[in-house]
Write a protein that holds these residues in place. Structure first.
Motif, mmCIF file in Angstrom:
data_model
loop_
_atom_site.group_PDB
_atom_site.id
_atom_site.type_symbol
_atom_site.label_atom_id
_atom_site.label_comp_id
_atom_site.label_asym_id
_atom_site.label_seq_id
_atom_site.Cartn_x
_atom_site.Cartn_y
_atom_site.Cartn_z
ATOM 1 N N THR A 1 0.949 -1.216 -0.130
ATOM 2 C CA THR A 1 0.098 0.084 -0.139
ATOM 3 C C THR A 1 0.796 1.290 -0.030
ATOM 4 O O THR A 1 0.712 2.326 -0.695
ATOM 5 N N GLU A 2 2.049 1.246 0.912
ATOM 6 C CA GLU A 2 2.968 2.335 0.726
ATOM 7 C C GLU A 2 3.370 2.585 -0.594
ATOM 8 O O GLU A 2 3.436 3.690 -1.149
ATOM 9 N N TRP A 3 3.775 1.653 -1.291
ATOM 10 C CA TRP A 3 4.555 1.766 -2.633
ATOM 11 C C TRP A 3 3.570 2.129 -3.500
ATOM 12 O O TRP A 3 3.803 3.081 -4.379
ATOM 13 N N GLN A 4 2.237 1.697 -3.433
ATOM 14 C CA GLN A 4 1.314 2.026 -4.638
ATOM 15 C C GLN A 4 0.725 3.451 -4.176
ATOM 16 O O GLN A 4 0.712 4.162 -5.239
ATOM 17 N N GLY A 5 0.543 3.740 -3.005
ATOM 18 C CA GLY A 5 0.119 5.124 -2.647
ATOM 19 C C GLY A 5 1.218 6.101 -3.138
ATOM 20 O O GLY A 5 1.108 7.359 -3.603
#
Length: 192
Positions: free
Chosen positions: A156-160
């Motif tokens: 989620t951190e990467w995609q966000g």
């Protein structure tokens, strides 16, 4: 037969690039024909529809993700090192992600209406990444449910970060996401 597979691969690679840069909806089969050098009428020999071509593109996401994970797994046995290698591999595409967004996320979103099978197939790439991170955290001694939660948070951190960096056209946003992702995984590993 090799030449037929070669043309098919060229069509898929061309479609993948166009879907990523222009978007699935606005990319026509005529665009793909023009950019691939394969006559429009011949595309139908390989793919009956654009939705079927989207499935081929989704397969690329899986193949590339699996290949990256195999490479990481073969490079080192230490789970900490493997997770660090994963972050480094993901960070190699920082510039293109800031410029165009994530091709996997865009494929999932764009394929969902016309080719739900392709959207589901593309989403498997994220499942592979979550599974890999979760397994490596588990090998570090973290409980499976906690490892899964941390793996999802990392993705989620990467995609966000990709979404925000792309929207703002600011690579530092994604670089910061990679640092937070690394800290998240380091903290998780230090708990074990």
């Amino acid at each position: 037969m090799a030449k037929q597979n070669e043309k098919r691969d060229v069509l898929i690679a061309t479609a993948a690039g166009l879907f990523w840069r222009q978007g699935y909806t606005v990319t026509s089969l005529a665009d793909i024909a023009t950019h691939s050098g394969v006559p429009l009428g011949n595309i139908y020999y390989y793919f009956k529809s654009k939705a079927e071509l989207a499935r081929g593109v989704a397969d690329i996401f899986i193949t590339e993700t699996e290949g990256m994970l195999v490479e990481i797994t073969e490079a080192d046995q230490n789970p900490r090192t493997r997770l660090q290698l994963l972050i480094e591999k993901l960070a190699q595409s920082l510039k293109s992600r800031v410029e165009h967004g994530c091709p996997i996320a865009l494929g999932i979103r764009d394929f969902r209406h016309e080719s739900p099978e392709a959207a589901n197939r593309a989403a498997e790439a994220f499942s592979l990444l979550i599974g890999f991170i979760g397994r490596e955290l588990g090998r570090s001694g973290i409980r499976p449910s906690t490892a899964l939660s941390i793996a999802r948070n990392a993705l989620t951190e990467w995609q966000g970060g990709i979404m925000l960096a792309h929207g703002l056209r600011d690579p530092t946003v994604l670089a910061e996401s990679f640092r937070r992702m690394e800290r998240l995984l380091m903290v998780a590993r230090s708990r074990s």
